[in-house]
Design a protein around this motif. Structure first.
Motif, short mmCIF file in Angstrom:
data_model
loop_
_atom_site.label_atom_id
_atom_site.label_comp_id
_atom_site.label_asym_id
_atom_site.label_seq_id
_atom_site.Cartn_x
_atom_site.Cartn_y
_atom_site.Cartn_z
N ARG A 82 52.06 13.20 35.47
CA ARG A 82 53.00 12.99 36.56
C ARG A 82 53.40 11.50 36.66
NH1 ARG A 82 54.32 16.02 40.29
NH2 ARG A 82 52.62 17.31 40.91
N ARG A 83 52.40 10.61 36.56
CA ARG A 83 52.68 9.17 36.62
C ARG A 83 53.54 8.74 35.43
NH1 ARG A 83 47.28 8.63 38.40
NH2 ARG A 83 46.61 8.05 36.31
N LEU A 84 53.22 9.26 34.24
CA LEU A 84 53.98 8.95 33.04
C LEU A 84 55.43 9.42 33.20
CD1 LEU A 84 53.24 7.67 30.31
CD2 LEU A 84 52.95 9.99 29.42
N ALA A 85 55.62 10.64 33.68
CA ALA A 85 56.97 11.18 33.88
C ALA A 85 57.73 10.37 34.92
CB ALA A 85 56.89 12.65 34.29
N THR A 86 57.06 9.95 35.98
CA THR A 86 57.71 9.16 37.03
C THR A 86 58.19 7.83 36.46
OG1 THR A 86 56.37 10.20 38.75
CG2 THR A 86 57.41 8.13 39.32
N SER A 87 57.36 7.19 35.62
CA SER A 87 57.78 5.90 35.05
C SER A 87 58.93 6.09 34.05
CB SER A 87 56.60 5.18 34.41
OG SER A 87 56.20 5.82 33.23
N TYR A 89 61.22 8.87 34.01
CA TYR A 89 62.40 9.56 34.54
C TYR A 89 62.72 9.28 36.00
CZ TYR A 89 61.63 12.17 30.26
OH TYR A 89 61.43 12.52 28.96
N GLY A 90 61.79 8.67 36.72
CA GLY A 90 62.04 8.34 38.12
C GLY A 90 61.46 9.38 39.07
N VAL A 91 61.26 8.95 40.30
CA VAL A 91 60.65 9.80 41.33
C VAL A 91 61.51 11.01 41.65
CG1 VAL A 91 59.85 9.85 43.73
CG2 VAL A 91 59.43 7.83 42.32
N ALA A 92 62.83 10.83 41.74
CA ALA A 92 63.73 11.93 42.12
C ALA A 92 63.64 13.08 41.11
CB ALA A 92 65.17 11.43 42.23
N PHE A 93 63.68 12.75 39.81
CA PHE A 93 63.60 13.80 38.80
C PHE A 93 62.27 14.53 38.88
CE2 PHE A 93 62.07 15.32 34.71
CZ PHE A 93 63.06 16.22 34.38
N VAL A 94 61.19 13.78 38.97
CA VAL A 94 59.85 14.38 38.98
C VAL A 94 59.66 15.27 40.20
CG1 VAL A 94 57.36 13.90 39.08
CG2 VAL A 94 58.83 12.59 37.55
N SER A 95 60.15 14.84 41.37
CA SER A 95 59.99 15.69 42.55
C SER A 95 60.84 16.95 42.44
CB SER A 95 60.28 14.93 43.85
OG SER A 95 61.59 14.47 43.86
N ASP A 96 62.06 16.85 41.87
CA ASP A 96 62.90 18.03 41.66
C ASP A 96 62.25 18.97 40.65
OD1 ASP A 96 65.48 19.53 41.96
OD2 ASP A 96 65.61 19.07 39.82
#
Length: 129
Positions: A82-87, A89-96
């Protein structure tokens, strides 16, 4: 009568192209997985190297692993992932993606199917690591 081939057989024997890969994926997998800038054209030589060179072969591969791929795609990420994806793609993408339960774009699903069928070494990016 003549020796006419059935339309489905003609369609299945068409040579694999990036457009054909995208069209097949959009019929088999949810639209939410159709994102990103990955090129479908770069998948063609990867698939051809494994003996998948026509539309029918590609559709059979993706249909065979469809359920497993959808299940894999919906699986929750670890905190590290999740942390890797957030860095990346960004928080918005990861939460969606978390809310709608998807992670992999179409090219990622294709490469995962290749791994499932031929083993991890069949994917070029895995061979280089």
């Amino acid at each position: 009568m003549g020796n006419r081939l059935p339309a489905r057989r003609i369609a299945y024997e068409r040579p694999l192209t990036g457009v054909l890969i995208h069209r097949t994926m959009s019929k088999l997998f949810p639209r939410r997985n159709d994102y990103g800038s990955g090129s479908f054209d770069e998948l063609v030589p990867e698939l051809q190297a494994l003996g998948i060179s026509c539309a029918g072969d590609f559709k059979r591969l993706m249909t065979r692993y469809r359920r497993a791929l959808l299940s894999f795609d919906r699986a929750p990420l670890s905190e590290f992932e999740r942390r890797l994806a957030t860095s990346d793609y960004g928080v918005a993408f990861v939460s969606d993606a978390t809310r709608r339960q998807y992670w992999f774009a179409y090219p990622g699903l294709v490469r995962t199917a290749i791994e499932m069928h031929f083993g991890e070494d069949a994917v070029p990016s895995k061979r280089e690591e």
